[in-house]
Design a protein around this motif. Sequence first.
Motif, PDB file in Angstrom:
ATOM      1  N   TYR A  52       0.825  -1.202   0.000  1.00 49.92           N
ATOM      2  CA  TYR A  52       0.000   0.000   0.000  1.00 49.92           C
ATOM      3  C   TYR A  52       0.868   1.264   0.000  1.00 49.92           C
ATOM      4  O   TYR A  52       0.689   2.143  -0.839  1.00 49.92           O
ATOM      5  N   GLU A  53       1.800   1.349   0.909  1.00 50.14           N
ATOM      6  CA  GLU A  53       2.594   2.574   1.020  1.00 50.14           C
ATOM      7  C   GLU A  53       3.475   2.788  -0.206  1.00 50.14           C
ATOM      8  O   GLU A  53       3.547   3.890  -0.743  1.00 50.14           O
ATOM      9  N   LEU A  54       4.151   1.708  -0.620  1.00 49.93           N
ATOM     10  CA  LEU A  54       4.985   1.828  -1.806  1.00 49.93           C
ATOM     11  C   LEU A  54       4.139   2.166  -3.022  1.00 49.93           C
ATOM     12  O   LEU A  54       4.477   3.036  -3.830  1.00 49.93           O
ATOM     13  N   GLY A  55       2.990   1.455  -3.114  1.00 50.10           N
ATOM     14  CA  GLY A  55       2.111   1.658  -4.260  1.00 50.10           C
ATOM     15  C   GLY A  55       1.550   3.063  -4.290  1.00 50.10           C
ATOM     16  O   GLY A  55       1.503   3.712  -5.340  1.00 50.10           O
ATOM     17  N   LYS A  56       1.142   3.565  -3.117  1.00 52.23           N
ATOM     18  CA  LYS A  56       0.532   4.886  -3.040  1.00 52.23           C
ATOM     19  C   LYS A  56       1.492   5.957  -3.545  1.00 52.23           C
ATOM     20  O   LYS A  56       1.147   6.763  -4.413  1.00 52.23           O
ATOM     21  N   GLU A  57       2.714   5.933  -3.019  1.00 50.95           N
ATOM     22  CA  GLU A  57       3.682   6.957  -3.422  1.00 50.95           C
ATOM     23  C   GLU A  57       4.113   6.759  -4.869  1.00 50.95           C
ATOM     24  O   GLU A  57       4.307   7.728  -5.603  1.00 50.95           O
ATOM     25  N   ALA A  58       4.247   5.490  -5.254  1.00 52.97           N
ATOM     26  CA  ALA A  58       4.638   5.222  -6.640  1.00 52.97           C
ATOM     27  C   ALA A  58       3.570   5.742  -7.588  1.00 52.97           C
ATOM     28  O   ALA A  58       3.873   6.278  -8.660  1.00 52.97           O
ATOM     29  N   LEU A  59       2.316   5.592  -7.164  1.00 56.55           N
ATOM     30  CA  LEU A  59       1.208   6.095  -7.983  1.00 56.55           C
ATOM     31  C   LEU A  59       1.294   7.606  -8.136  1.00 56.55           C
ATOM     32  O   LEU A  59       1.094   8.148  -9.220  1.00 56.55           O
ATOM     33  N   LEU A  60       1.610   8.276  -7.027  1.00 55.09           N
ATOM     34  CA  LEU A  60       1.792   9.730  -7.091  1.00 55.09           C
ATOM     35  C   LEU A  60       2.870  10.076  -8.105  1.00 55.09           C
ATOM     36  O   LEU A  60       2.748  11.016  -8.881  1.00 55.09           O
ATOM     37  N   PHE A  61       3.937   9.268  -8.084  1.00 60.76           N
ATOM     38  CA  PHE A  61       5.034   9.496  -9.012  1.00 60.76           C
ATOM     39  C   PHE A  61       4.558   9.349 -10.453  1.00 60.76           C
ATOM     40  O   PHE A  61       4.756  10.222 -11.284  1.00 60.76           O
ATOM     41  N   PRO A  80      15.120  12.869 -11.615  1.00 61.03           N
ATOM     42  CA  PRO A  80      13.731  13.328 -11.505  1.00 61.03           C
ATOM     43  C   PRO A  80      13.637  14.830 -11.283  1.00 61.03           C
ATOM     44  O   PRO A  80      12.703  15.465 -11.747  1.00 61.03           O
ATOM     45  N   GLY A  81      14.598  15.414 -10.580  1.00 63.43           N
ATOM     46  CA  GLY A  81      14.559  16.848 -10.304  1.00 63.43           C
ATOM     47  C   GLY A  81      14.495  17.682 -11.579  1.00 63.43           C
ATOM     48  O   GLY A  81      13.895  18.754 -11.597  1.00 63.43           O
ATOM     49  N   ILE A  82      15.112  17.197 -12.658  1.00 63.37           N
ATOM     50  CA  ILE A  82      15.096  17.973 -13.892  1.00 63.37           C
ATOM     51  C   ILE A  82      14.368  17.236 -15.006  1.00 63.37           C
ATOM     52  O   ILE A  82      14.636  17.413 -16.188  1.00 63.37           O
ATOM     53  N   GLY A  83      13.431  16.384 -14.609  1.00 64.00           N
ATOM     54  CA  GLY A  83      12.540  15.799 -15.599  1.00 64.00           C
ATOM     55  C   GLY A  83      13.093  14.622 -16.376  1.00 64.00           C
ATOM     56  O   GLY A  83      12.604  14.285 -17.442  1.00 64.00           O
ATOM     57  N   GLN A  84      14.142  13.950 -15.834  1.00 68.03           N
ATOM     58  CA  GLN A  84      14.637  12.748 -16.514  1.00 68.03           C
ATOM     59  C   GLN A  84      14.226  11.523 -15.709  1.00 68.03           C
ATOM     60  O   GLN A  84      14.576  11.403 -14.537  1.00 68.03           O
ATOM     61  N   ARG A 270      21.328   6.798  -1.186  1.00 67.00           N
ATOM     62  CA  ARG A 270      21.985   8.107  -1.258  1.00 67.00           C
ATOM     63  C   ARG A 270      20.964   9.244  -1.153  1.00 67.00           C
ATOM     64  O   ARG A 270      21.150  10.182  -0.377  1.00 67.00           O
ATOM     65  N   ILE A 271      19.890   9.142  -1.936  1.00 64.74           N
ATOM     66  CA  ILE A 271      18.917  10.241  -1.942  1.00 64.74           C
ATOM     67  C   ILE A 271      18.212  10.361  -0.588  1.00 64.74           C
ATOM     68  O   ILE A 271      18.048  11.454  -0.050  1.00 64.74           O
ATOM     69  N   SER A 272      17.821   9.218  -0.011  1.00 64.47           N
ATOM     70  CA  SER A 272      17.081   9.310   1.250  1.00 64.47           C
ATOM     71  C   SER A 272      18.007   9.694   2.393  1.00 64.47           C
ATOM     72  O   SER A 272      17.559  10.161   3.432  1.00 64.47           O
ATOM     73  N   THR A 280       7.739  15.527  -2.795  1.00 62.75           N
ATOM     74  CA  THR A 280       8.474  16.005  -3.953  1.00 62.75           C
ATOM     75  C   THR A 280       8.640  14.829  -4.896  1.00 62.75           C
ATOM     76  O   THR A 280       8.427  13.680  -4.515  1.00 62.75           O
ATOM     77  N   ILE A 281       8.994  15.134  -6.121  1.00 64.19           N
ATOM     78  CA  ILE A 281       9.155  14.060  -7.094  1.00 64.19           C
ATOM     79  C   ILE A 281      10.337  13.180  -6.693  1.00 64.19           C
ATOM     80  O   ILE A 281      10.336  11.971  -6.937  1.00 64.19           O
ATOM     81  N   ASP A 282      11.328  13.754  -6.033  1.00 69.00           N
ATOM     82  CA  ASP A 282      12.449  12.952  -5.558  1.00 69.00           C
ATOM     83  C   ASP A 282      11.973  11.892  -4.573  1.00 69.00           C
ATOM     84  O   ASP A 282      12.374  10.731  -4.630  1.00 69.00           O
ATOM     85  N   TYR A 283      11.090  12.337  -3.658  1.00 70.03           N
ATOM     86  CA  TYR A 283      10.565  11.441  -2.637  1.00 70.03           C
ATOM     87  C   TYR A 283       9.734  10.327  -3.277  1.00 70.03           C
ATOM     88  O   TYR A 283       9.991   9.143  -3.067  1.00 70.03           O
ATOM     89  N   THR A 284       8.763  10.690  -4.101  1.00 72.99           N
ATOM     90  CA  THR A 284       7.876   9.666  -4.668  1.00 72.99           C
ATOM     91  C   THR A 284       8.641   8.742  -5.612  1.00 72.99           C
ATOM     92  O   THR A 284       8.350   7.545  -5.680  1.00 72.99           O
ATOM     93  N   SER A 285       9.654   9.294  -6.304  1.00 72.89           N
ATOM     94  CA  SER A 285      10.378   8.441  -7.258  1.00 72.89           C
ATOM     95  C   SER A 285      11.095   7.312  -6.519  1.00 72.89           C
ATOM     96  O   SER A 285      11.184   6.190  -7.021  1.00 72.89           O
ATOM     97  N   LEU A 286      11.567   7.585  -5.310  1.00 71.99           N
ATOM     98  CA  LEU A 286      12.234   6.528  -4.545  1.00 71.99           C
ATOM     99  C   LEU A 286      11.275   5.376  -4.277  1.00 71.99           C
ATOM    100  O   LEU A 286      11.657   4.203  -4.307  1.00 71.99           O
ATOM    101  N   PHE A 287      10.012   5.732  -4.011  1.00 72.00           N
ATOM    102  CA  PHE A 287       9.044   4.673  -3.736  1.00 72.00           C
ATOM    103  C   PHE A 287       8.742   3.865  -4.987  1.00 72.00           C
ATOM    104  O   PHE A 287       8.500   2.666  -4.923  1.00 72.00           O
TER     105      PHE A 287
END
Lengths: 316, 412, 257
Positions: A52-61, A80-84, A270-272, A280-287
């Motif tokens: 659920y948690e991984l899926g939720k944030e991944a969905l946001l991403f 992700p910060g610059i759209g890649q 590294r990012i976390s 942020t997109i950085d946060y959701t992308s990790l999920f």
Amino acid sequence: MKEETLNIKPMETRGFRQFNLKKKLRISEALIQGLLFFAGILSIFVTVAIVYELGKEALLFFNDPDVTLGKFFGTTKWQPGIGQYGIWALVSATLTTSSIAILIALPLGLASAVYLSEYATQKMRSILKPILEILAGIPTVVYGYFALLFVTPILKTIFKDGIQVYNMLSAGLVMGIMILPLIASMSEDALSAVPRSLREGAYAMGATKLETSLQVVLPAALSGIGAAVIVGISRAVGETMIVAVAAGAGPNFSFNPLDAAETMTGHIARISGGDLSYNTIDYTSLFAIALMLFLVTLVLNLISQWVVNKFREQYE
Amino acid sequence: MNEQNRNYPEGSAFYSELRKRYLTATIWQTLFLSALVIAVVSLTALIYNVLDGAFGYVAFEYKNDPAEFTPTPIHELTKEELLVILKEGLSSGAYNKLDNEQKMEKRSQSELYILFLERLLQIDTKATWSMTDSLTRGDEIRAEVAEKYPDAELEFRSWLTPQFLTTPMSSKAEFAGVRTAVLGSLWLVGIAILFALPVGVGAAVYLQEYAPKNWLTNIIQTNINNLAGVPSIVYGMLGLAVFVRLLETLTSGAAFGVTDSNGRTVLSAGLTMGILVLPLMIINAQEAIKAVPDSLRQAAFGVGATRWQTVWYHVLPNALPGIMTGSILAISRTLGETAPLIVVGASTFISLDPDSPFSKFTALPIQIYQWTTRPQAEFHAIAASAIIVLLVLLLSLNATAILLRNRFQRRW
Amino acid sequence: MENINYAIETNDLSIHYGSFTAVKGVNMKVERQKITAIIGPSGCGKSTLLRAFNRMNDFVPGCHVTGKLLLDNQNLYGKDVDPVEVRRKIGMVFQKPNPFPKSIYENIAWGARINGFKGKMDELVEQSLRSAALWDEVKDKLQQSAYALSGGQQQRLCIARTIAIQPEIILMDEPASALDPISTLRIEELMQELKKNYTIIIVTHNMQQAARASDYTAMMMIDDQRAGGVIEFDDTKTIFTRPGDKRTEDYVTGRFG
Ligand SMILES: Nc1ncnc2c1ncn2[C@@H]1O[C@H](COP(=O)(O)OP(=O)(O)O)[C@@H](O)[C@H]1O
Ligand SMILES: [Mg+2]
């Protein structure tokens, strides 16, 4: 009178007793059973929470209008910060390091297993097995230290300028050493499960020990060994610290072991580990990456369990 | 006898074939053995590598000349002399602050000496050498130091000292210690076990003694086996999402009146670790319970015990050694895991001892990670020292497990 | 030579598991191209003795042999004797069928291959399966797993793979005890076929089988130290009709124990 101090009356005076065998409600028993059931079912909640948690944030991403599946799976730059959003930049490193690790761990682990199960005397086993157990018990961050400060300098003297300070080869090699005991012990279990009668059958035909081990016992244990390899792959894919320390700090789409590159796990670490703000997109992308990791390892583990069970049936 | 089909090598032909077969066998056997030799060599190399880093020559200079403070050679200073020097050398504010932390008079000579080096002489490490280099290239090193750093002193140092264990973090490798990290690790172990032991044993008892054989039990069992294989960093993400973020008011202690903290506390990390080791705990407890013979249960039922009485008075006591072994494995795992701690936000620099579940924290493997990834060699040296501390901890735990196993091993 | 008619001779052969003597002082001469049965109550050392004949006990830690076991006047336990060659010459069929987890074809071809067979493999496979009376049943499924066969078929496959390497002697340890009566009968018929070419030693606890199928019978029994020994060895007819030993008589007539 003596009679009074005794609780149990003589048989004849007990009289006729009415038995009540109806089910009694034992409240504490029921309560305890409830608690135990809860403890048992909790592990299901853990899995559900992960999904659920991984899926939720991944969905946001993935719901970010900028992110498309085409970009995610079709491009090779990750920032992700610059759209890649090209996940391949990370997957390539995961594939490279894991492949090196398996290339090391499979032959060495299997050979160790054959030696331990078919050749070693009781005494040798009692020395060698604890060594493998120690190897298996060393924290991965220590392996990271070993990779960066022992293996990499050696590789540097071999490849000179051809290799970067951080490189996938060193991380992969050390990861192979880390996984070796796992593959060895699972394979040894599989080899030991092969019934003795099969070995005797082979010996009775004038086979040598090697012929028996390699041509009869090993094939008979193949599915169990396959399961070991799959678990090994899953471990390699999920391993974090060795690659975080030694493989490189930055996504790099490359399959060249001499290059520095960041794996999925290394990237998450590294990012976390830095300053990460929620939403942020950085946060959701990790999920999103973590969800991929979870699904890949889940499938691998399920396959290996299925294989092991199948294998067990075969000799029961 | 069967003359019709003599297609097998006989006599000397058979023997020469057999010799070839034996030769192949010997070659392969050597190959098999060499795999194990490689494993042994790797382990040796790893241990050597760590030891190599933790001891060796250090070239350092003092920013301030010792002669400014005392005519005595600094190695021979007594506690009393050091006290005087510190009192004179430090500003009164700084001295009082130290005195408040711990009475200066109560401190040992070596503690005061370190303060003297750190605060007054201000040591500055110029270069470090590994143990091997120090032992084999002593002369070269001396020559090199004399040429490059004419003012520097050269000293063979063990980075692993008693002070290393008792001092907190410092930004200078020479004075850094693992006190905060060790305490953090102990907090983590405590919280993780407090959660995982009862829940794990409860789940194992349920599965082995109560659960009916149905699809739900099957799913629970498969799920536990799968959870055991989930990468630890995924648990970190779960901890981040649930404990650090979702339950922040609880895990930060805000609900209990703690104000200066966010969800990145030792409680969040400990619970994350608890969940991470839960499958391991359950599987081991199950094995231990499985090993208790059925005759014991039947005996208990036979005298009219309820199921729980049977479990509590007979099954669990007999499964205890196995459960303890499982707990030790779980503790080892908690001590060594790094990735989830990074994700749930272990502090990178902290010198305050954790004193409540809502404290910020660091842990031993986190420090090792931090120090290993620094470019300066002196940090690698303290990383190596911290690794020795961690490995010694783990080894003694495992030795305990083996002792337990041997002591309580029962033959049914 | 005097013993030209004998495939195996034992000379005061004793077999020990560590300090425990399982078989003691066996003297027997096994005649070529005959079927010799070993009978006796369970635990009396029949399997132990049989496995000594092709050095299968080498794999049991602590098991060692004293006395002599002669094949063509060579001591099987002599220092310069190669156990692999011994087993190549003296094949064995076990109590429970133990085909390799390979195809039917491979089960037979494997032993031939490791022993350096140079002829046509297909022919050898067919010939061996025919000799084991299995060819007709499996000729269309040679590439299938041996595990797909019934127990009786698996046992005949094990006999076939043993024949394929053309040993001198075939040892059989209760080869039919795990099989149904019809399969048992087929194995017995097969043995009569095989004795034209091979010397067969068979352990059985089935009296009728020993009486029906064998030419000679060795009766084993344990002494008061639980060590087994051959108490009587004679032609089968004598053993079953005019046994020289009271214990043998009790055993073969079912009055034992
Ligand atoms: N591998 C072994 N280790 C120790 N003792 C054994 C072993 N195999 C058999 N024995 C013992 O040797 C004796 C004879 O066994 P066995 O030859 O199997 O008897 P049989 O086949 O006549 O039933 C028995 O007392 C048995 O317990
Ligand atoms: Mg037997």
